[in-house]
Scaffold this active site. Structure first.
Site, PDB file in Angstrom:
ATOM      1  N   SER A 172       0.841  -1.196   0.000  1.00 46.78           N
ATOM      2  CA  SER A 172       0.000   0.000   0.000  1.00 46.78           C
ATOM      3  C   SER A 172       0.874   1.243   0.000  1.00 46.78           C
ATOM      4  O   SER A 172       2.084   1.156   0.208  1.00 46.78           O
ATOM      5  CB  SER A 172      -0.875   0.014   1.249  1.00 46.78           C
ATOM      6  OG  SER A 172      -0.088   0.406   2.357  1.00 46.78           O
ATOM      7  N   LYS A 173       0.240   2.391  -0.226  1.00 49.91           N
ATOM      8  CA  LYS A 173       1.064   3.602  -0.304  1.00 49.91           C
ATOM      9  C   LYS A 173       1.690   3.936   1.044  1.00 49.91           C
ATOM     10  O   LYS A 173       2.724   4.575   1.119  1.00 49.91           O
ATOM     11  CB  LYS A 173       0.286   4.772  -0.891  1.00 49.91           C
ATOM     12  CG  LYS A 173      -0.892   5.249  -0.103  1.00 49.91           C
ATOM     13  CD  LYS A 173      -1.509   6.437  -0.826  1.00 49.91           C
ATOM     14  CE  LYS A 173      -2.590   7.075   0.022  1.00 49.91           C
ATOM     15  NZ  LYS A 173      -3.156   8.246  -0.608  1.00 49.91           N
ATOM     16  N   ARG A 174       1.064   3.474   2.113  1.00 49.35           N
ATOM     17  CA  ARG A 174       1.631   3.730   3.454  1.00 49.35           C
ATOM     18  C   ARG A 174       2.861   2.855   3.721  1.00 49.35           C
ATOM     19  O   ARG A 174       3.634   3.138   4.619  1.00 49.35           O
ATOM     20  CB  ARG A 174       0.603   3.435   4.556  1.00 49.35           C
ATOM     21  CG  ARG A 174      -0.686   4.152   4.370  1.00 49.35           C
ATOM     22  CD  ARG A 174      -0.663   5.527   5.028  1.00 49.35           C
ATOM     23  NE  ARG A 174      -1.692   6.338   4.406  1.00 49.35           N
ATOM     24  CZ  ARG A 174      -1.629   7.641   4.236  1.00 49.35           C
ATOM     25  NH1 ARG A 174      -0.582   8.310   4.650  1.00 49.35           N
ATOM     26  NH2 ARG A 174      -2.606   8.306   3.659  1.00 49.35           N
ATOM     27  N   ASP A 175       2.969   1.765   2.979  1.00 47.02           N
ATOM     28  CA  ASP A 175       4.101   0.857   3.224  1.00 47.02           C
ATOM     29  C   ASP A 175       5.432   1.519   2.956  1.00 47.02           C
ATOM     30  O   ASP A 175       6.460   1.104   3.487  1.00 47.02           O
ATOM     31  CB  ASP A 175       3.982  -0.404   2.360  1.00 47.02           C
ATOM     32  CG  ASP A 175       2.890  -1.312   2.864  1.00 47.02           C
ATOM     33  OD1 ASP A 175       2.563  -1.215   4.060  1.00 47.02           O
ATOM     34  OD2 ASP A 175       2.354  -2.102   2.068  1.00 47.02           O
TER      35      ASP A 175
END
Ligand code: GLU
Length: 504
Positions: free
Chosen positions: A259-262
């Site tokens: 995910s983009k938060r990763d």
């Protein structure tokens, strides 16, 4: 459609930064198109006004350009199937939504969002479908007269596609093989929303048809929607394109979708370019110091394999070797170390002047001095074998751009001998006076004076660059210039002398 020209599209929604998985989707479409001498189209799917993010379309275009993925038709280039921005094609979607209404494949639904929420609260499994629609407020249930009255009174409505119960919907996916959905599992999707905007499902298939798209290559997350799409093709009497759903990109742990938060969690970029979204700033591969060639090589193999152990592919090599059949079904794990390995390779094989052009801005920013491009290129030539990311050229090679800040004293003091001090001073002076012959002169000096290489070299190296890790000593001297190297060495050995007195 065996004879028709291959036409594929990348159809992102401008809802934020383009995730690296999106770049991979674009890449696979591009490779496939170019292999078949076909067209690669960029279509912007911006019908969801609520999720529209200004700047996102521009970001997508810049990302593709940076990656070297060239479009044949796009909003800015145009083309004979345009416009290529869905928000500019509203009339088209209305015409087709009405065609479905007229043919009984779609209906008006007047249920308010509040009513539907209440239904869902009563029954969590509630779906607007063949089993429930007869009890709801829609043009299947209501009389024609009431429907007309509602429409004339301006009551808000959506248009839903009618999915009949108990049907098998079969999708032949090039990657996944046959996938069968039962129509009882899916709902009567909204195709035209209350605000008059089409949903993704309608706009996407109308455009794929009108733009003569032959192959739909997209992320696996769209596979369930394909059941609706196949039905819509049937309702319109159109031949669907071929479908190929790409495997997910997984977190480095292999557990779950990346995910983009990763990016923040694992400390690596998940976007091609830096994204400045108000208070959200996400770093990009470019800013982290990746070459586009490396990102392409990395992404090209994240889900596709050539069937051999070979790992290094340029864009053109990918174009000639790519095949949808060799795309994996299983998710592809995001391996940042592998990405860096590719980058190291491409940095090494790149021209020094090209590298210099890429790091110049970073150098100026870091040292506050505008260095000559030729000089930076010479530094690149010495540093490129030792780095994985472009900024490491000037962070690890900072001593080329400023005085040494930190000497590896622990290492140097093991080698520094006070009895060698006068020799070290002599060598510093010889560096100044020996022009291009420094290497020969210094080596001869060490030999003639019967000094130990192992005691002298580390002191010279650390004296000039602060570290034992730097590139070849004599090449470093050549780039720095004899005068600077000589002065630096004199200063350093006097420091070493003082330090060695402290410890003894
Ligand atoms: N607009 C969709 C997206 O954002 C397109 C999916 C597709 O390729 O059909 O990815």
């Amino acid at each position: 459609m065996p004879d028709s020209k291959v036409r594929v599209r990348f159809a992102p929604s401008p809802t934020g930064a383009l995730h690296i998985g999106g770049v991979r989707t674009a890449l696979y479409n591009y490779l496939f198109a170019k292999q078949h001498k076909g067209d690669f189209i960029l279509r912007i799917e911006d019908t969801d006004q609520g999720r529209y993010v200004p700047g996102a379309e521009d970001y997508i275009v810049r990302s593709l350009e940076w990656a070297g993925i060239h479009t044949d038709e796009s909003p800015s280039q145009g083309g004979k199937y345009g416009p290529y921005r869905q928000s500019e094609r509203m009339d088209i979607y209305h015409t087709y939504a009405h065609q479905l209404l007229e043919n009984g494949f779609a209906y008006y639904a007047f249920d308010t969002p509040e009513e539907l929420t209440a239904m869902r609260e009563k029954d969590a499994t509630f779906k607007y479908d063949a089993s429930s629609r007869n009890t709801l407020q829609n043009s299947i249930v209501l009389s024609q007269k009431t429907v007309q009255e509602y429409l004339q009174a301006g009551k808000s409505f959506v248009i839903r596609m009618k999915v009949d119960a108990h049907q098998e919907i079969e999708i032949e996916d090039t990657i996944r093989g046959k996938v069968v959905f039962n129509s009882n599992e899916i709902d009567d999707k909204v195709i035209l929303k209350g605000d008059g905007m089409p949903t993704y499902h309608l706009a996407n298939i109308v455009d794929d048809h009108l733009m003569e798209i032959t192959h739909v290559i997209r992320g696996e997350e769209w596979l369930p929607s394909t059941a609706h799409h196949v039905l819509l093709y049937r309702y319109f009497g159109w031949t669907p394109p071929e479908f190929a759903h790409l495997p997910l990109i997984l977190k480095p742990t292999g557990q779950g979708k990346l995910s983009k938060r990763d990016g923040a969690t694992f400390g690596f970029p998940v976007f091609p370019l830096q994204w400045n979204g108000g208070d959200e700033i996400f770093p990009g591969f470019r800013e982290a110091g990746f070459l586009p060639e490396a990102v392409i090589n990395f992404l090209g193999l994240m889900g596709w394999s050539p069937g051999t152990d070979e790992e290094l592919f340029s864009m053109n090599e990918f174009i000639s070797m790519f095949s949808l059949e060799r795309i994996h079904k299983a998710g592809a794990r995001f391996d940042f170390d592998k990405a860096k390995w590719f980058n190291q390779h491409y940095i090494i094989i790149s021209e020094d002047t090209y590298l210099a052009s890429l790091v110049k801005e970073g150098v100026t920013k870091m040292f506050g001095v505008n260095f000559d491009s030729d000089y930076i290129a010479q530094v690149c030539s010495l540093m490129k074998e030792r780095v994985h990311l472009l900024p490491e050229i000037y962070t690890q090679g900072a001593f080329f751009f400023e005085e040494v800040r930190n000497y590896d004293l622990a290492a140097v003091l093991k080698k520094y001998k006070p009895e060698n001090h006068a020799h070290l001073e002599n060598m510093a002076n010889l560096i100044l006076s020996s022009g291009n012959a420094v290497e020969e002169v210094i080596k001869n000096y060490i030999h003639d004076k019967e000094l130990k290489m192992g005691e002298i070299f580390p002191v010279l190296r650390i004296g000039i660059s602060g570290t034992m890790q730097g590139p070849d000593l004599f090449k470093t001297i050549q780039v720095l210039g004899n005068q600077k190297a000589s002065q630096r060495l004199l200063k350093a050995i006097s420091l070493f002398q003082d330090e060695s007195k402290k410890v003894s």
